[in-house]
Design a protein around this motif. Structure first.
Motif: not given
Length: 241
Positions: A34-39, A88-100
């Motif tokens: 969705d163009p309103r959802i950014l990462r 309205a706009g929404l920004g996601l900030v991915p930070c997760a790392v598997g196995g930690t």
């Protein structure tokens, strides 16, 4: 832009649809772009959010569907637009790392400092609304890590709030759905025992798992994202009675 930080280990990074180290490429409608959802990309650039959200963050593993996009779609309709005629706009900030393990998210450790850098960069374009945290399977493997899990997660929350200058920053954590059978209930108990302001716990137990009996399935990730959205809306958006 309303900003949400996604952090923890593999079930936050997303393994929905990953089988034998290959993602099946299936994106449910609840996770559609969705163009309103950014990462925020690994290079700190905003771009339209698409699954898998963590592909350039948890880069040494195969990422699939996680809870982030379903969460965003659940929250977006409830956000106020910035002005007449605006969306309205929404920004996601991915930070997760598997196995930690949670010790790798201690202040001064690479993953923690990377999360803070990414969060600060994101905050230049909006306000951080909450941290979504799903982690603990790795700590359930160790009796010692299990015993100190509550202490460590509370320290993590306090450190993030201090380093971002947001003493009341909401944290929505996920209680484990899988993990070492000897210790999983102890880690879950520690998660439910966290007693800090503006911390909400969403229970993933009972959601369907992949054939590895560790990672949430695609459908389960969609459901979890919706549960996280409901928790955020009910706790932090709904006006008090």
């Amino acid at each position: 832009m309303r900003i949400f930080v996604l952090s923890g280990q593999s079930n936050m990074a997303g393994r929905g649809g990953v089988h034998h180290r290959h993602w099946d490429g299936v994106v449910p409608p609840e996770c559609a772009p969705d163009p309103r959802i950014l990462r925020l990309s690994a290079t700190l650039q905003w771009e339209e959010a698409r699954e898998p959200l963590h592909a350039d963050i948890d880069a040494t593993k195969t990422c699939g569907v996680g809870p982030g996009m379903a969460f965003a779609h659940g929250v977006l309709p409830r956000l106020d637009a910035p002005g007449p005629g605006a969306e309205a706009g929404l920004g996601l900030v991915p930070c997760a790392v598997g196995g930690t393990a949670i010790r790798e998210w201690a202040r001064g450790e690479r993953l923690y400092e990377q999360m803070i850098v990414r969060s600060r960069a994101a905050a230049e374009c909006g306000e951080i609304q909450a941290v979504l945290w799903y982690q603990g399977e790795s700590d359930a493997e160790s009796d010692h890590a299990t015993a100190v899990y509550r202490e460590n997660v509370e320290k993590l929350i306090n450190n993030v709030r201090e380093d971002l200058g947001m003493p009341q920053l909401p944290f929505i954590q996920v209680a484990l759905a899988s993990g070492n059978k000897r210790n999983i209930e102890k880690v879950r108990s520690a998660q439910f025992s966290v007693n800090l302001l503006n911390v909400v716990t969403v229970d993933a137990m009972g959601l369907p798992l992949n054939e590895d009996h560790l990672h949430l399935s695609t459908g389960a990730q969609v459901k979890l994202g919706e549960m996280l959205a409901e928790a955020y809306i009910n706790k932090f958006l709904e006006p008090p009675c």
